[in-house]
Design a protein around this motif. Structure first.
Motif, PDB file in Angstrom:
ATOM      1  N   GLY A  93     -80.333 -45.300  -8.315  1.00 19.92           N
ATOM      2  CA  GLY A  93     -79.557 -46.057  -7.199  1.00 19.92           C
ATOM      3  C   GLY A  93     -79.649 -47.614  -7.386  1.00 19.92           C
ATOM      4  O   GLY A  93     -78.595 -48.060  -7.428  1.00 19.92           O
ATOM      5  N   PRO A  94     -80.894 -48.119  -7.209  1.00 17.48           N
ATOM      6  CA  PRO A  94     -80.892 -49.563  -7.337  1.00 17.48           C
ATOM      7  C   PRO A  94     -80.329 -50.256  -8.625  1.00 17.48           C
ATOM      8  O   PRO A  94     -79.611 -51.218  -8.579  1.00 17.48           O
ATOM      9  N   ALA A  95     -80.448 -49.472  -9.715  1.00 15.38           N
ATOM     10  CA  ALA A  95     -79.668 -50.108 -10.961  1.00 15.38           C
ATOM     11  C   ALA A  95     -78.483 -49.959 -10.781  1.00 15.38           C
ATOM     12  O   ALA A  95     -77.938 -50.646 -11.237  1.00 15.38           O
ATOM     13  N   MET A  96     -77.906 -48.949 -10.207  1.00 21.22           N
ATOM     14  CA  MET A  96     -76.300 -48.680 -10.077  1.00 21.22           C
ATOM     15  C   MET A  96     -75.848 -49.712  -9.084  1.00 21.22           C
ATOM     16  O   MET A  96     -74.798 -50.287  -9.614  1.00 21.22           O
ATOM     17  N   MET A  97     -76.565 -50.347  -8.279  1.00 18.94           N
ATOM     18  CA  MET A  97     -75.857 -51.413  -7.487  1.00 18.94           C
ATOM     19  C   MET A  97     -75.804 -52.729  -8.322  1.00 18.94           C
ATOM     20  O   MET A  97     -74.867 -53.371  -8.249  1.00 18.94           O
ATOM     21  N   TYR A  98     -77.007 -53.071  -9.114  1.00 19.04           N
ATOM     22  CA  TYR A  98     -76.838 -54.202  -9.747  1.00 19.04           C
ATOM     23  C   TYR A  98     -75.949 -53.974 -11.143  1.00 19.04           C
ATOM     24  O   TYR A  98     -75.608 -55.068 -11.600  1.00 19.04           O
ATOM     25  N   ALA A  99     -75.929 -52.710 -11.762  1.00 21.35           N
ATOM     26  CA  ALA A  99     -74.898 -52.582 -12.534  1.00 21.35           C
ATOM     27  C   ALA A  99     -73.768 -52.781 -12.099  1.00 21.35           C
ATOM     28  O   ALA A  99     -72.671 -53.553 -13.123  1.00 21.35           O
ATOM     29  N   ALA A 100     -73.262 -52.581 -10.966  1.00 20.11           N
ATOM     30  CA  ALA A 100     -71.809 -52.898 -10.357  1.00 20.11           C
ATOM     31  C   ALA A 100     -71.926 -54.633 -10.339  1.00 20.11           C
ATOM     32  O   ALA A 100     -70.658 -54.924 -10.628  1.00 20.11           O
ATOM     33  N   LYS A 101     -72.994 -54.948 -10.220  1.00 20.63           N
ATOM     34  CA  LYS A 101     -72.767 -56.673  -9.917  1.00 20.63           C
ATOM     35  C   LYS A 101     -72.460 -57.087 -11.373  1.00 20.63           C
ATOM     36  O   LYS A 101     -71.895 -58.023 -11.541  1.00 20.63           O
ATOM     37  N   ALA A 102     -73.217 -56.471 -12.278  1.00 19.15           N
ATOM     38  CA  ALA A 102     -73.014 -57.089 -13.834  1.00 19.15           C
ATOM     39  C   ALA A 102     -71.569 -56.892 -14.242  1.00 19.15           C
ATOM     40  O   ALA A 102     -71.156 -57.583 -14.968  1.00 19.15           O
ATOM     41  N   LEU A 103     -70.993 -55.770 -13.999  1.00 21.30           N
ATOM     42  CA  LEU A 103     -69.650 -55.414 -14.433  1.00 21.30           C
ATOM     43  C   LEU A 103     -68.864 -56.349 -13.622  1.00 21.30           C
ATOM     44  O   LEU A 103     -67.843 -56.597 -14.351  1.00 21.30           O
ATOM     45  N   GLU A 104     -68.906 -56.685 -12.447  1.00 21.78           N
ATOM     46  CA  GLU A 104     -68.234 -57.680 -11.848  1.00 21.78           C
ATOM     47  C   GLU A 104     -68.338 -59.045 -12.406  1.00 21.78           C
ATOM     48  O   GLU A 104     -67.310 -59.916 -12.700  1.00 21.78           O
ATOM     49  N   CYS A 105     -69.525 -59.194 -12.867  1.00 22.69           N
ATOM     50  CA  CYS A 105     -69.591 -60.597 -13.617  1.00 22.69           C
ATOM     51  C   CYS A 105     -69.133 -60.638 -14.833  1.00 22.69           C
ATOM     52  O   CYS A 105     -68.193 -61.651 -15.215  1.00 22.69           O
TER      53      CYS A 105
END
Length: 113
Positions: A93-105
């Protein structure tokens, strides 16, 4: 704040630290150059690995800098999303939150490229 602004803020902070401790920054820069230019893996593959670690370690600044490098290296959205999928598999789950940020970036920076 946009990802471009976050990256600019990160670079300003790094320049500030460089003024305070240039020897450490030169050493870290030399290490970065050695690992990116040497070895058998392509630069883009190395940046995918760095992005995976940035997501796992939950480092927004690292995500921005490595996504920026990937955009410049010609990484596709599909490649980035595939790498982020592995991050989620390994980090939950924590990686999923930061993966979403990375894709947004990625979406922001690739639209500007």
């Amino acid at each position: 704040m946009s990802w471009k602004d976050k990256i600019a803020e990160t670079r300003n902070g790094l320049r500030n630290f460089n003024g305070a401790n240039p020897e450490v920054m030169r050493g870290f820069g030399a290490l970065g150059k050695a690992v990116k230019e040497g070895g058998v893996l392509e630069f883009k593959v190395k940046e995918f690995i760095a992005l995976g670690i940035a997501v796992a370690d939950r480092c927004d600044a690292c995500i921005g800098l490595h996504v920026e490098a990937l955009v410049k290296a010609g990484a596709t959205r599909e490649e980035v999303a595939d790498v982020l999928g592995m991050c989620i598999q390994m980090g939950g789950g924590p990686a999923m939150m930061y993966a979403a940020k990375a894709l947004e970036c990625y979406d922001e920076l690739s639209a500007a490229a």
